[in-house]
Design a protein around this motif. Structure first.
Motif, PDB file in Angstrom:
ATOM      1  N   PHE A 125       8.059   1.039   0.659  1.00 12.34           N
ATOM      2  CA  PHE A 125       6.802   0.495   1.166  1.00 12.34           C
ATOM      3  C   PHE A 125       6.258   1.402   2.254  1.00 12.34           C
ATOM      4  O   PHE A 125       7.003   1.986   3.037  1.00 12.34           O
ATOM      5  CB  PHE A 125       7.015  -0.924   1.707  1.00 12.34           C
ATOM      6  N   ALA A 126       4.948   1.499   2.302  1.00 11.43           N
ATOM      7  CA  ALA A 126       4.301   2.423   3.240  1.00 11.43           C
ATOM      8  C   ALA A 126       4.448   1.968   4.686  1.00 11.43           C
ATOM      9  O   ALA A 126       4.532   2.786   5.599  1.00 11.43           O
ATOM     10  CB  ALA A 126       2.821   2.581   2.881  1.00 11.43           C
ATOM     11  N   THR A 127       4.473   0.660   4.912  1.00 12.52           N
ATOM     12  CA  THR A 127       4.566   0.127   6.269  1.00 12.52           C
ATOM     13  C   THR A 127       5.531  -1.051   6.283  1.00 12.52           C
ATOM     14  O   THR A 127       5.862  -1.633   5.237  1.00 12.52           O
ATOM     15  CB  THR A 127       3.206  -0.365   6.782  1.00 12.52           C
ATOM     16  N   ARG A 128       5.973  -1.412   7.470  1.00 14.67           N
ATOM     17  CA  ARG A 128       6.843  -2.589   7.596  1.00 14.67           C
ATOM     18  C   ARG A 128       6.100  -3.852   7.187  1.00 14.67           C
ATOM     19  O   ARG A 128       6.682  -4.761   6.584  1.00 14.67           O
ATOM     20  CB  ARG A 128       7.373  -2.717   9.027  1.00 14.67           C
ATOM     21  N   ASP A 129       4.805  -3.929   7.526  1.00 20.22           N
ATOM     22  CA  ASP A 129       4.023  -5.102   7.122  1.00 20.22           C
ATOM     23  C   ASP A 129       3.989  -5.233   5.605  1.00 20.22           C
ATOM     24  O   ASP A 129       4.098  -6.344   5.064  1.00 20.22           O
ATOM     25  CB  ASP A 129       2.602  -5.009   7.676  1.00 20.22           C
ATOM     26  N   ALA A 130       3.840  -4.097   4.922  1.00 19.82           N
ATOM     27  CA  ALA A 130       3.823  -4.130   3.455  1.00 19.82           C
ATOM     28  C   ALA A 130       5.178  -4.572   2.911  1.00 19.82           C
ATOM     29  O   ALA A 130       5.252  -5.337   1.939  1.00 19.82           O
ATOM     30  CB  ALA A 130       3.451  -2.762   2.905  1.00 19.82           C
TER      31      ALA A 130
END
Length: 203
Positions: free
Chosen positions: A62-67
């Protein structure tokens, strides 16, 4: 309670607490899935050996932790749990996750003392004579959720972090399945008092 309680476990590593849950009678609870953030987690093999469906949600994909958080929520939602049980899951869950699912964890210390990843080591460093383990609800903090049950473990004069951790784990393997089974049988309720949640035992 005669309805099956659907349990999804989350694990990152060896999965000894997960195995203790697999080996226990959790009726009416039933483990219907294991989700891991680690594709090499031994817990995945334990699940496969027990014919429990598995899912892997690696952070690196995933590109970000939120994603990643969104991906984890979507994966767990697909399994439609009544209860999420952490069994050595080494990621902090997002507020959106713990507001969506009732989530329970076991921690190797007598909370609120020694939160974080090194409960046994920290107890030894502080010099306490008694430590133990705590089953608690998971909130958006780090080991700050309402306590459900605790069990004490003595600290011996010749203990090392590894020997103390091993004895704490023995107690975890006894306490965790008992609490999860009781939870599934309606033994506990979540109440709110002055804006703070707590867990009370009903039976």
């Amino acid at each position: 309670m005669d309805r099956q309680v659907r349990i999804v476990c989350l694990a990152s590593g060896s999965g000894t607490n997960f195995q203790a849950l697999l080996d226990a009678d959790l009726t009416p609870g039933q483990i219907i899935g294991l989700v891991s953030d680690n594709p090499n987690a031994k817990a995945l093999k334990r699940a496969q050996d027990a014919n429990v469906p598995t899912r892997v949600v690696p952070m690196g994909e995933f590109a970000t932790r939120d994603a990643w958080n969104e991906g984890l929520i979507e994966t767990v939602e697909e399994l439609n749990p009544d209860l999420v049980v952490l069994a050595g899951f080494m990621r902090i869950l997002a507020p959106a996750f713990v507001s969506r699912f009732i989530t329970i964890n076991i921690h190797p210390a007598l909370l609120p003392s020694f939160p974080g990843a090194h409960g046994a080591r920290d107890a030894l460093a502080y010099g306490v004579k008694i430590t133990g383990c705590t089953v608690h609800l998971v909130d958006a903090g780090v080991d700050t959720g309402p306590i459900i049950e605790q069990a004490a473990v003595p600290v011996l004069s010749d203990d090392t972090p590894s020997t103390l951790q091993a004895r704490i784990q023995q107690e975890e393997h006894r306490l965790y399945p008992t609490v999860i089974k009781d939870w599934c049988n309606g033994a506990y309720a979540i109440t709110t008092d002055s804006g703070r949640s707590r867990v009370i035992r009903l039976i």
